[in-house]
Design a protein around this motif. Structure first.
Motif, short mmCIF file in Angstrom:
data_model
loop_
_atom_site.label_atom_id
_atom_site.label_comp_id
_atom_site.label_asym_id
_atom_site.label_seq_id
_atom_site.Cartn_x
_atom_site.Cartn_y
_atom_site.Cartn_z
N VAL A 4 -24.77 24.87 -25.72
CA VAL A 4 -26.15 24.36 -25.80
C VAL A 4 -26.39 23.76 -27.17
O VAL A 4 -26.90 22.65 -27.30
N SER A 5 -26.02 24.47 -28.22
CA SER A 5 -26.23 23.96 -29.58
C SER A 5 -25.36 22.75 -29.86
O SER A 5 -25.70 21.91 -30.69
N ALA A 6 -24.25 22.62 -29.15
CA ALA A 6 -23.39 21.44 -29.32
C ALA A 6 -23.94 20.23 -28.58
O ALA A 6 -23.71 19.10 -28.98
N LEU A 7 -24.67 20.45 -27.50
CA LEU A 7 -25.20 19.34 -26.70
C LEU A 7 -26.58 18.85 -27.13
O LEU A 7 -26.95 17.72 -26.83
N VAL A 8 -27.34 19.68 -27.80
CA VAL A 8 -28.71 19.31 -28.15
C VAL A 8 -28.77 18.07 -29.05
O VAL A 8 -29.51 17.13 -28.74
N VAL A 12 -30.75 14.63 -27.93
CA VAL A 12 -31.93 14.20 -28.67
C VAL A 12 -31.75 12.78 -29.19
O VAL A 12 -32.65 11.94 -29.09
N MET A 13 -30.59 12.48 -29.73
CA MET A 13 -30.32 11.14 -30.24
C MET A 13 -30.35 10.11 -29.11
O MET A 13 -30.85 9.00 -29.29
N ALA A 14 -29.81 10.45 -27.96
CA ALA A 14 -29.82 9.53 -26.83
C ALA A 14 -31.25 9.25 -26.37
O ALA A 14 -31.60 8.10 -26.07
N THR A 18 -33.00 5.58 -26.66
CA THR A 18 -33.56 4.95 -25.46
C THR A 18 -35.02 4.58 -25.69
O THR A 18 -35.45 3.47 -25.34
N TRP A 19 -35.79 5.47 -26.29
CA TRP A 19 -37.19 5.19 -26.60
C TRP A 19 -37.30 3.99 -27.53
O TRP A 19 -38.16 3.13 -27.33
N LEU A 20 -36.44 3.91 -28.54
CA LEU A 20 -36.46 2.78 -29.48
C LEU A 20 -36.18 1.46 -28.77
O LEU A 20 -36.90 0.47 -28.97
#
Length: 60
Positions: A4-8, A12-14, A18-20
Motif C-alpha cells: 500500500v505504501s509503495a502504491l500510494v 497520487v501522482m497519476a 490527469t487533473w493537470l
C-alpha cells in the motif's frame, strides 16, 4: 501493508497529472482565445517592427 505504501505515491501522482492535463485541455480556447491571440500577434508585430527599424536580421 508495504504494498500500500509503495502504491500510494504513483497513484497520487497519476491522479494529479490527469487533473493537470484535463485542466489544460479545458482552458484551451474559450471566450478569451481571440483576445489572447490578438495580444500575441501584437507582440510579434512589435518585435518584427523593431527588428526592421534597427536593421537586424532574424536569427531563427
Amino acid at each position: 501493508m508495504d504494498y500500500v505504501s509503495a502504491l500510494v505515491p504513483p497513484v497520487v501522482m497519476a491522479v494529479l497529472f490527469t487533473w493537470l492535463i484535463v485542466t489544460i485541455v479545458k482552458n484551451q480556447g474559450g471566450a478569451n482565445k481571440a483576445k489572447e491571440d490578438a495580444a500575441v500577434d501584437a507582440a510579434l508585430a512589435r518585435a518584427d517592427g523593431t527588428r526592421q527599424a534597427t536593421g537586424e536580421t532574424p536569427t531563427a
